[in-house]
Design a protein around this motif. Structure first.
Motif: not given
Length: 126
Positions: A99-101, A113-122
């Protein structure tokens, strides 16, 4: 609420390439996905690459020269081109929004960081 969805992970041999994508949901907030992090089993989440609010990319030393972060023109899609992959790059990869610059001084700090995805495996095989 910002929703982030990653894709593009997979299993490649060492030296191979993958391109990760992260799509941010449309919302009334101008918050876009701007950073990639990764977490291997038993290890802390670490910053991989980010784009500052000035549009300057930041990279972890371990991926400089091999990974490239970019945004689509609409900015709601973030990419991570990963070349010359090594076994130590294997991890769950997450995209994130703040939410911050985003400033260079903390661009790779997951606590900002405030928001995250669920992830993708490598997975990278040697």
């Amino acid at each position: 609420q910002v929703q982030l969805v990653e894709s593009g992970g997979g299993s490649v041999p060492a030296g191979g390439s993958l391109r990760l994508s992260c799509v941010g949901s449309r919302s009334t907030y101008t918050i876009y996905p701007v950073a990639w992090f990764r977490q291997a089993p038993g290890k802390e989440r670490e910053g991989v690459a980010a784009i500052t609010s000035d549009g300057i990319p930041a990279y972890a030393d371990s991926v400089k020269g091999r990974f490239t972060i970019s945004q689509a023109d609409a900015k709601n899609t973030l990419y991570l081109q990963m070349n010359s992959l090594k076994p130590e790059d294997a991890a769950m990869y997450y995209c994130a929004s703040s939410i911050w610059a985003v400033a260079m001084s903390w661009a790779l700090n997951p606590q900002k960081y405030n928001f995250w995805g669920q992830g993708t495996q490598v997975t990278v095989s040697s």
